[in-house]
Design an enzyme around this catalytic site. Structure first.
Site, short mmCIF file in Angstrom:
data_model
loop_
_atom_site.label_atom_id
_atom_site.label_comp_id
_atom_site.label_asym_id
_atom_site.label_seq_id
_atom_site.Cartn_x
_atom_site.Cartn_y
_atom_site.Cartn_z
N LYS A 213 0.84 -1.21 0.00
CA LYS A 213 0.00 0.00 0.00
C LYS A 213 0.87 1.25 0.00
O LYS A 213 0.65 2.18 -0.78
CB LYS A 213 -0.90 -0.01 1.24
CG LYS A 213 -1.51 1.35 1.58
CD LYS A 213 -2.36 1.31 2.82
CE LYS A 213 -1.66 1.52 4.13
NZ LYS A 213 -1.30 2.91 4.46
N ASN A 214 1.86 1.28 0.89
CA ASN A 214 2.63 2.52 1.08
C ASN A 214 3.63 2.77 -0.04
O ASN A 214 4.25 3.83 -0.10
CB ASN A 214 3.32 2.52 2.44
CG ASN A 214 2.31 2.73 3.56
OD1 ASN A 214 1.16 3.07 3.29
ND2 ASN A 214 2.72 2.53 4.79
N ARG B 150 -4.68 10.34 4.86
CA ARG B 150 -3.65 11.39 4.97
C ARG B 150 -2.67 11.37 3.80
O ARG B 150 -2.14 12.41 3.43
CB ARG B 150 -2.84 11.18 6.25
CG ARG B 150 -3.60 11.37 7.52
CD ARG B 150 -2.64 11.15 8.66
NE ARG B 150 -1.45 11.96 8.45
CZ ARG B 150 -1.31 13.22 8.84
NH1 ARG B 150 -2.28 13.81 9.47
NH2 ARG B 150 -0.21 13.87 8.59
N CYS C 298 -4.31 12.82 13.66
CA CYS C 298 -5.07 11.58 13.64
C CYS C 298 -4.76 10.84 14.92
O CYS C 298 -3.97 11.32 15.74
CB CYS C 298 -4.78 10.75 12.40
SG CYS C 298 -3.20 9.97 12.42
N ARG D 184 0.99 14.58 13.52
CA ARG D 184 1.37 14.38 12.13
C ARG D 184 1.30 15.65 11.26
O ARG D 184 0.56 15.70 10.27
CB ARG D 184 0.56 13.25 11.51
CG ARG D 184 0.71 11.95 12.28
CD ARG D 184 0.00 10.80 11.65
NE ARG D 184 0.68 10.30 10.47
CZ ARG D 184 0.21 9.33 9.70
NH1 ARG D 184 -0.94 8.77 9.99
NH2 ARG D 184 0.87 8.92 8.64
N PRO D 185 2.07 16.67 11.61
CA PRO D 185 2.08 17.87 10.77
C PRO D 185 2.77 17.61 9.43
O PRO D 185 3.41 16.57 9.25
CB PRO D 185 2.91 18.87 11.60
CG PRO D 185 3.78 18.03 12.46
CD PRO D 185 3.04 16.75 12.72
N VAL D 186 2.63 18.55 8.49
CA VAL D 186 3.31 18.40 7.19
C VAL D 186 4.26 19.59 6.96
O VAL D 186 4.57 19.94 5.83
CB VAL D 186 2.30 18.26 6.01
CG1 VAL D 186 1.64 16.90 6.03
CG2 VAL D 186 1.27 19.37 6.01
N ASP D 187 4.72 20.19 8.06
CA ASP D 187 5.59 21.36 7.96
C ASP D 187 6.87 21.09 7.16
O ASP D 187 7.35 21.94 6.41
CB ASP D 187 5.94 21.88 9.37
CG ASP D 187 6.54 20.78 10.26
OD1 ASP D 187 6.06 19.64 10.21
OD2 ASP D 187 7.51 21.06 11.00
N ASP E 114 5.13 0.51 12.09
CA ASP E 114 3.95 -0.18 11.55
C ASP E 114 3.88 -1.65 11.97
O ASP E 114 2.92 -2.36 11.62
CB ASP E 114 3.93 -0.08 10.01
CG ASP E 114 3.59 1.33 9.55
OD1 ASP E 114 3.16 2.14 10.38
OD2 ASP E 114 3.77 1.62 8.35
N ARG F 204 -8.25 -0.75 5.11
CA ARG F 204 -7.46 0.30 4.46
C ARG F 204 -6.12 -0.25 3.99
O ARG F 204 -5.55 0.27 3.04
CB ARG F 204 -7.19 1.45 5.44
CG ARG F 204 -8.42 2.26 5.77
CD ARG F 204 -8.03 3.45 6.61
NE ARG F 204 -6.78 4.01 6.09
CZ ARG F 204 -5.84 4.57 6.84
NH1 ARG F 204 -5.99 4.68 8.13
NH2 ARG F 204 -4.75 5.05 6.29
C1 EPZ Z 1 4.43 6.96 6.50
O1 EPZ Z 1 3.66 7.98 7.11
C2 EPZ Z 1 3.50 5.78 6.33
N1 EPZ Z 1 2.40 6.17 5.46
C3 EPZ Z 1 3.01 5.32 7.70
O2 EPZ Z 1 2.22 4.17 7.51
C4 EPZ Z 1 4.21 4.95 8.57
O3 EPZ Z 1 3.76 4.61 9.85
C5 EPZ Z 1 5.17 6.14 8.65
O4 EPZ Z 1 5.54 6.59 7.32
C6 EPZ Z 1 6.44 5.84 9.41
O5 EPZ Z 1 7.09 4.76 8.82
C7 EPZ Z 1 2.56 6.10 4.14
O6 EPZ Z 1 3.61 5.76 3.63
C8 EPZ Z 1 1.38 6.46 3.31
P1 EPZ Z 1 6.41 10.38 8.58
P2 EPZ Z 1 4.18 9.47 7.13
O7 EPZ Z 1 6.18 11.66 7.85
O8 EPZ Z 1 5.00 9.73 5.93
C9 EPZ Z 1 6.67 13.71 12.00
C10 EPZ Z 1 0.38 2.76 7.94
O9 EPZ Z 1 -0.11 2.20 8.97
N2 EPZ Z 1 6.57 14.70 10.90
O10 EPZ Z 1 7.65 9.62 8.32
O11 EPZ Z 1 3.03 10.34 7.41
C11 EPZ Z 1 5.37 12.94 12.17
O12 EPZ Z 1 4.44 13.65 12.94
C12 EPZ Z 1 0.87 4.18 8.00
O13 EPZ Z 1 0.44 2.21 6.83
C13 EPZ Z 1 6.64 16.05 11.21
O14 EPZ Z 1 6.78 16.45 12.36
O15 EPZ Z 1 5.16 9.43 8.37
C14 EPZ Z 1 5.85 11.65 12.83
O16 EPZ Z 1 5.98 11.83 14.19
C15 EPZ Z 1 0.53 4.90 9.26
N3 EPZ Z 1 6.51 16.96 10.19
C16 EPZ Z 1 7.21 11.44 12.19
O17 EPZ Z 1 7.60 12.70 11.65
C17 EPZ Z 1 6.35 16.56 8.89
O18 EPZ Z 1 6.24 17.44 8.01
C18 EPZ Z 1 7.24 10.41 11.08
O19 EPZ Z 1 6.25 10.70 10.12
C19 EPZ Z 1 6.29 15.19 8.61
C20 EPZ Z 1 6.40 14.27 9.63
#
Ligand code: EPZ
Length: 440
Positions: free
Chosen positions: A22-23, A111, A135, A140-143, A323, A415
């Protein structure tokens, strides 16, 4: 809402095949917004994938299902009827390039919709994407995504809950990520493929799904170097061209079946596994007493007779995957001796623990740490799934629990796990889906 009825204790034997990731499929599907066309195979049939197709259709991408290779079909059906849709193959092409908005209704259900931001900005120079919001597993910000786009020349404002981004053309630059965010790295990678000049991404996420996206982009004419490392270099190109890519197999689904095998396997063989992506999980399971036989993309495992307690710390790849955190807890709960789990990736990813404790586990949470006492005899109960991987953890707990369990809200598991109950049933689990009302 559908729920699962599970009777615990049945051994798991035979063969099961892992679906496409999926990812990995999601970012590759969104990369179709970069234009040039894409043929993508091994797309799993999942709720999140359907959401991605709906969003892409609103953004003018036509997805045409392609008939699958009959050989692949025969090979799959001999293993499990659950793999009928395993070889989901599509041609994606741009029909219209005028749309640029990802509405709240779709982003709130998934997301990963934020992955349309980078390609829209690079190709259509404008994107309006609903802010995903927090969530259950964390804020989970996107900053980090947005700061990178600003450095590349985008103007970004937030209004009425939407990210509004536009540019007269993105330019390559050096981007140092404060954290190796997975979808952040993917978003920047996609944007950089069509940016002017070269972009270097430092502290990039090294997850295999990021590499799979990069490989698919290079097949379409992108110029990405350093794939699989934390330093990526992207030399921008004018256009991409159509090419074919097969999505990698889902390492988290493979890991989930491995834990199922470690709990209940009577020589369970899992096919379509990329063992090289599973090192940290295999190390943890070995510490608990597991033994595996690997054979060209397949791995066999039997129940660990007396699992030992151990510790795991979730980290970005190649560390132990967040995960898989919920799925490793049931085996820790029944192990001899204590275990600990430290969750470093998401701040609130222990919602399943209370439910596992209702089944008889003895797990205490202190901040980001779970202390698992071990030696529990799990008993069936009615429990509530709260997110995708939490649901998988609860299904595993119910499979070893004595008696009957009901898992509510299994739409979460739909999902990310293709036909999980059909696959589990085909290897001996006593699991039934009880249909409820459809939810939106
Ligand atoms: C990806 O999410 C996966 N989703 C998640 O899978 C997975 O748990 C995660 O990576 C970690 O491996 C997809 O690939 C679609 P991150 P993502 O940005 O990219 C912080 C599942 O169950 N952060 O690496 O959203 C964030 O809050 C899902 O399949 C910021 O602060 O994860 C978190 O604490 C759930 N600012 C950490 O980084 C940002 O701009 C890691 O998040 C981005 C992230």
């Amino acid at each position: 809402m559908d729920r699962f009825h599970i009777v615990g204790g049945s051994p798991l034997r035979g063969e099961v095949k892992v679906s496409g990731s999926k990812n990995s499929a999601l970012p590759i599907l969104f990369s179709s917004l970069l234009g040039g066309g894409l043929v993508i195979g091994n797309v799993p049939s999942l709720r999140d994938i359907r959401t991605a197709f709906s969003l892409l259709s609103q953004l003018g991408i036509r997805a045409q299902p392609l008939s699958v290779n009959p050989e692949e079909h025969r090979e799959n059906s001999s293993i499990s009827s659950a793999s009928e849709e395993w070889a989901g193959k599509y041609r994606l092409s741009e029909e219209s390039v005028s749309a640029h908005e990802a509405p709240y209704d779709l982003v709130r259900t998934m997301r990963a919709s934020v992955l349309c931001l980078g390609p829209l900005l690079a190709k259509r120079k404008r994107a309006r994407v609903s802010l995903p919001g927090g969530c259950l597993i964390g804020a989970r910000p996107v900053d980090i995504h947005l700061n990178a786009f600003v450095r590349m020349g985008a103007k970004i404002s937030i209004d009425h809950g939407y990210i509004d981004a536009h540019t007269s053309g993105l330019s390559g630059c050096d981007i140092h990520l404060p954290y190796p965010t997975v979808t952040g790295t993917e978003n920047i990678l996609m944007a950089a493929t069509l940016a002017r000049g070269s972009t270097r991404i430092f502290n990039a996420a090294q997850e295999p799904e990021v590499s799979d996206l990069a490989i698919s982009l290079n097949a379409r004419g992108a110029r990405i170097e350093g794939i699989g490392t934390s330093s990526l270099k992207v030399t921008g190109v004018e256009n991409l061209i159509e090419a074919s890519h097969t999505v990698m197999s889902d390492r988290i689904e493979a890991g989930t079946f491995l834990v199922a095998g470690a709990l209940l396997g009577d020589r369970l063989t899992i096919h379509n596994v990329d063992v090289s992506c599973l090192d940290s999980l295999l190390i943890t399971l070995r510490e608990m007493g597991a033994d595996f036989q690997e054979d060209h993309g397949s791995i066999s495992i039997s129940r660990i007779l007396n699992p030992r307690g151990t510790s795991a710390r979730t980290e970005p790849y190649p560390g132990f995957p967040t995960d898989m955190q919920a799925q490793i807890l049931p085996i820790m709960a029944i192990a001899e001796g204590p275990s600990t789990v430290v969750e470093t990736v998401f701040e609130n990813r222990f919602t399943h623990v209370m439910e596992m404790n209702r089944m008889g586990a003895n797990i205490d949470i202190h901040g980001s740490r779970a202390f698992v006492r071990g030696g529990a005899h799990l008993e069936g109960a009615s429990v509530m799934a709260s997110d995708l991987r939490a649901s998988a953890g609860l299904v595993l707990a119910a499979l070893i629990a004595k008696g009957e369990s009901e898992i509510q809200r299994v739409y979460h598991i739909d999902r990310g796990y293709e036909k999980i109950e059909t696959k589990l049933e085909s290897i001996g689990a006593r699991i039934k889906r009880i249909r409820g009302e459809e939810i939106s």
